[in-house]
Write a protein that holds these residues in place. Structure first.
Motif, mmCIF file in Angstrom:
data_model
loop_
_atom_site.group_PDB
_atom_site.id
_atom_site.type_symbol
_atom_site.label_atom_id
_atom_site.label_comp_id
_atom_site.label_asym_id
_atom_site.label_seq_id
_atom_site.Cartn_x
_atom_site.Cartn_y
_atom_site.Cartn_z
ATOM 1 N N THR A 1 29.509 2.122 -15.582
ATOM 2 C CA THR A 1 28.628 0.879 -16.739
ATOM 3 C C THR A 1 29.111 1.711 -17.901
ATOM 4 N N GLN A 2 29.548 0.730 -19.003
ATOM 5 C CA GLN A 2 30.210 0.990 -19.835
ATOM 6 C C GLN A 2 29.031 1.323 -21.118
ATOM 7 N N PHE A 3 27.495 0.910 -20.464
ATOM 8 C CA PHE A 3 25.978 0.828 -21.476
ATOM 9 C C PHE A 3 25.987 2.447 -20.363
ATOM 10 N N GLY A 4 25.630 2.878 -19.443
ATOM 11 C CA GLY A 4 25.941 3.684 -18.386
ATOM 12 C C GLY A 4 26.873 5.144 -19.321
ATOM 13 N N LYS A 5 28.175 4.827 -19.460
ATOM 14 C CA LYS A 5 29.073 5.808 -19.909
ATOM 15 C C LYS A 5 28.339 6.095 -21.687
ATOM 16 N N ASP A 6 27.918 5.236 -22.226
ATOM 17 C CA ASP A 6 28.086 5.462 -23.632
ATOM 18 C C ASP A 6 26.564 6.603 -23.558
ATOM 19 N N HIS A 7 25.690 6.298 -22.957
ATOM 20 C CA HIS A 7 24.608 7.002 -22.842
ATOM 21 C C HIS A 7 24.166 8.401 -21.983
ATOM 22 N N HIS A 8 25.609 9.018 -20.848
ATOM 23 C CA HIS A 8 25.584 9.963 -20.526
ATOM 24 C C HIS A 8 24.548 10.164 -19.050
ATOM 25 N N PHE A 9 24.405 8.818 -18.541
ATOM 26 C CA PHE A 9 23.542 8.958 -17.570
ATOM 27 C C PHE A 9 23.979 9.790 -16.511
ATOM 28 N N GLU A 10 24.915 10.477 -15.769
ATOM 29 C CA GLU A 10 25.143 10.955 -15.261
ATOM 30 C C GLU A 10 24.158 12.932 -15.547
ATOM 31 N N GLN B 1 0.866 -1.286 -0.359
ATOM 32 C CA GLN B 1 0.308 0.265 0.003
ATOM 33 C C GLN B 1 1.184 1.364 0.135
ATOM 34 N N ALA B 2 2.033 1.119 0.733
ATOM 35 C CA ALA B 2 3.043 2.246 0.482
ATOM 36 C C ALA B 2 3.089 2.273 -0.121
ATOM 37 N N TRP B 3 3.663 1.767 -0.932
ATOM 38 C CA TRP B 3 4.186 2.429 -2.679
ATOM 39 C C TRP B 3 2.999 2.244 -3.738
ATOM 40 N N ALA B 4 2.589 1.543 -3.682
ATOM 41 C CA ALA B 4 1.330 1.324 -4.205
ATOM 42 C C ALA B 4 0.532 3.187 -4.292
ATOM 43 N N SER B 5 0.414 3.807 -3.262
ATOM 44 C CA SER B 5 -0.288 5.344 -2.950
ATOM 45 C C SER B 5 0.470 6.209 -3.836
ATOM 46 N N GLN B 6 1.703 5.787 -4.100
ATOM 47 C CA GLN B 6 2.919 6.910 -4.604
ATOM 48 C C GLN B 6 3.459 6.820 -5.831
ATOM 49 N N PRO B 7 2.563 5.974 -7.032
ATOM 50 C CA PRO B 7 2.772 5.322 -8.304
ATOM 51 C C PRO B 7 4.146 5.649 -8.742
ATOM 52 N N VAL B 8 4.558 7.560 -9.119
ATOM 53 C CA VAL B 8 5.026 8.386 -10.152
ATOM 54 C C VAL B 8 6.289 8.618 -9.157
ATOM 55 N N ALA B 9 5.860 8.654 -7.953
ATOM 56 C CA ALA B 9 6.967 8.998 -6.731
ATOM 57 C C ALA B 9 7.978 7.662 -6.670
ATOM 58 N N SER B 10 6.970 6.162 -6.476
ATOM 59 C CA SER B 10 7.552 5.154 -6.633
ATOM 60 C C SER B 10 8.968 4.902 -8.136
ATOM 61 N N GLN B 11 8.147 5.470 -9.190
ATOM 62 C CA GLN B 11 8.786 4.822 -10.802
ATOM 63 C C GLN B 11 10.082 6.383 -10.651
ATOM 64 N N GLU B 12 9.774 7.646 -9.714
ATOM 65 C CA GLU B 12 10.952 8.287 -10.271
ATOM 66 C C GLU B 12 12.509 7.653 -8.798
ATOM 67 N N ARG B 13 11.899 7.899 -7.585
ATOM 68 C CA ARG B 13 12.734 6.717 -7.300
ATOM 69 C C ARG B 13 13.734 5.347 -7.375
ATOM 70 N N VAL B 14 13.176 5.046 -8.460
ATOM 71 C CA VAL B 14 13.591 3.364 -9.265
ATOM 72 C C VAL B 14 14.420 3.972 -10.507
ATOM 73 N N LEU B 15 14.183 5.107 -10.468
ATOM 74 C CA LEU B 15 14.900 5.585 -12.510
ATOM 75 C C LEU B 15 16.062 5.902 -11.563
ATOM 76 N N LYS B 16 15.919 6.892 -10.307
ATOM 77 C CA LYS B 16 17.068 7.465 -9.824
ATOM 78 C C LYS B 16 17.821 6.525 -9.427
ATOM 79 N N ASP B 17 17.779 5.227 -8.696
ATOM 80 C CA ASP B 17 18.492 4.660 -7.963
ATOM 81 C C ASP B 17 19.152 3.987 -9.604
ATOM 82 N N LEU B 18 18.823 3.650 -10.086
ATOM 83 C CA LEU B 18 18.936 2.432 -11.452
ATOM 84 C C LEU B 18 20.018 3.195 -12.163
ATOM 85 N N LEU B 19 19.840 4.416 -12.842
ATOM 86 C CA LEU B 19 20.514 5.466 -13.454
ATOM 87 C C LEU B 19 22.003 5.778 -12.123
ATOM 88 N N LYS B 20 22.204 5.806 -11.137
ATOM 89 C CA LYS B 20 22.984 6.360 -10.001
ATOM 90 C C LYS B 20 23.917 4.321 -10.189
#
Length: 495
Positions: A44-53, A20-39
């Motif tokens: 990585t080679q892919f991260g450098k090639d695609h300018h993750f920073e 319920q905690a994450w499902a009630s905040q769907p957009v914020a949950s996905q923003e956190r996931v994307l931020k963590d994935l990029l961090k």
């Protein structure tokens, strides 16, 4: 009530609140996931090639990371398979899930230390949500069977690989080990028919309460049980009341299953894949599966009718709508980025976000511009058989573009358990239902471009014979509901 069932109910309450905690905040949950994935992957080679920073938002991500399928990502994956580290995700993967490829041959999907736990948690949480909603937990004391691939793994450059279900078998929690069937020895049998017979021998005298697997292969197990014992599954396993499945829509199989079991049982639908565990059915009362927005996966969605246009819009979770078929694009903590898994989904609710799998972007019929998808043929078949005694084992649909005489048509290849008394009337009902499902198909019929559907009967076990002939009998393999060519149907044995 046993200690185990009491513990299951307590765990169910905890998991429900966490969900319920994450499902009630769907957009914020996905923003956190994307931020963590990029961090995690920026070095990585892919991260450098695609300018993750440089990526701060989902819009930045869509601008810098193009949509890819396996073929497009293969140059990176090949380096990972060759043993290089820090290519798609930091370090090396724990495993590769090996799946059947198309032009690339075998596909190797990475499973990492970060991604692997979510495959286990999701399956567990699906069961706990069922317990929370129904208050039924006695089944945890009985035997549970999971029809899956062999857990025998091979190695490639120091990394183990095998079928996803076989890899997952190594992570079954200890508290389930005593209840779980079949035995490791039986599970390691490669030949599917031999394996099914061994599973029947091990289980027919057990107190089975939960049975799980892809419906077409569970059906084969049920039929073998009936052949051996002369009893329906529900008589043989009096406490069997929960069927867990994934991979295909259960509805076309429901009538056949209820006949084999002798009664209706509760079911839980899962949406797992080698690329990630995306959703599970969290309610017996609501249609659809809860999309897992806090599980190391960032989702994007492209409208299926725009997918093959230039630069289609990529929608994030806060931008999707009901009643639209979307191609599912994922970026994961296993190192898949902007990855097209090939499935299309439609949302059934937006609070929380629940989906149904509507088909495959590559499995459709559009030989005449109709773009018929899997969900439409399944719904049409359900309508055409509703209130009848007709039962269907399996089916697939393909276009007949160049018939010997007359107009072209859609040809349905159906293996009946219980045939219609009037095949022509059934075909008319099926065609009528299809015209309701797809307006473009209706226009083609009205415009005299296509004639009405033709139903062709497949011999008993004809689909199993086909799968065996191509080396894909059992496991996670399944028949595509739709093809835009006749490669499959021309190999089926018909009456």
């Amino acid at each position: 009530m046993s200690i185990k069932s009491i513990a299951a109910k307590i765990a169910a309450q905890i998991i429900f609140k966490q969900t319920q905690a994450w499902a009630s905040q769907p957009v914020a949950s996905q923003e956190r996931v994307l931020k963590d994935l990029l961090k995690q992957a920026k070095h990585t080679q892919f991260g450098k090639d695609h300018h993750f920073e440089q990526i701060k938002t989902a819009a930045d991500f869509a601008r810098l990371v193009p949509i890819r399928d396996y073929e497009d990502l293969k140059p990176y994956i090949d380096r990972v398979v060759d043993g290089e580290k820090d290519i798609l995700w930091k370090g090396k993967p724990l495993y590769f899930a090996k799946t059947s490829g198309t032009t690339s041959g075998a596909k190797y999907i990475p499973l990492t230390k970060a991604s692997m736990p979510y495959h286990i948690k999701a399956a567990r949480n699906a069961i706990l949500h069922y317990i929370h909603e129904t208050n039924k937990a006695d089944f945890v004391d009985g035997k549970m069977i999971f029809l899956q691939g062999s857990p025998i793994l091979e190695q490639k450059n120091g990394i183990q690989f095998g079928r996803l279900s076989g890899i997952v078998a190594h992570f079954v929690p200890k508290y389930l080990q005593k209840n779980r069937l079949p035995s490791l020895k039986t599970n390691c049998i490669e030949d599917w028919e031999t394996k099914i017979d061994a599973i029947v021998a091990e289980t027919y005298q057990q107190d089975m309460t939960v049975i799980s697997g892809i419906p077409s292969w569970v059906q084969m197990y049920f039929e073998r049980l009936e052949q051996k014992t002369g009893q329906r599954v529900g008589q043989l396993f009096e406490n069997f009341n929960l069927f867990i499945y994934g991979g295909v829509n259960y509805e076309p199989y429901r009538a056949k299953f209820e006949n084999l079991i002798g009664r209706r049982v509760d079911s839980i639908e899962l949406f797992p894949a080698s690329e990630g565990f995306f959703a599970y059915q969290d309610s017996q009362k609501q249609k659809g599966m809860l999309l897992l927005l806090d599980a190391g996966i960032f989702y994007e969605f492209i409208k299926s009718d725009e997918f093959y246009t230039n630069n289609p819009k990529r929608y994030t979770i806060g931008e999707v709508a009901l009643g639209i078929n979307y191609v599912l694009i994922v970026s994961t903590n296993a190192g898949l980025w902007g990855y097209n898994i090939g499935d299309t989904v439609a949302f059934t609710t937006l609070s929380p976000y629940r989906v149904v799998v509507s088909g495959r972007i590559k499995h459709y019929i559009s030989a005449f511009g109709e773009h018929v998808i899997g969900k439409e043929v399944e719904s049409a078949l359900q309508e055409a058989t509703l209130g009848t005694q007709i039962r269907i084992n399996e089916f697939t649909v393909a276009p007949q573009i160049t018939p010997a005489t007359g107009l072209p048509y859609h040809q349905w290849y159906i293996e009946f358990e219980q045939e219609p008394q009037d095949l022509e009337a059934f075909a008319l009902a099926l065609d009528s239902a299809m015209r309701k499902q797809n307006m473009y198909y209706n226009d083609l019929i009205v415009g005299n471009i296509l004639k009405k559907v033709v139903v062709t009967k497949v011999v008993q076990n004809g689909f199993q014979q086909y799968m065996k002939a191509i080396g894909k009998l059992g496991g996670q393999n399944k028949i595509p509901r739709l093809s835009n060519n006749r490669d499959i149907v021309d190999l089926l044995n018909t009456k």
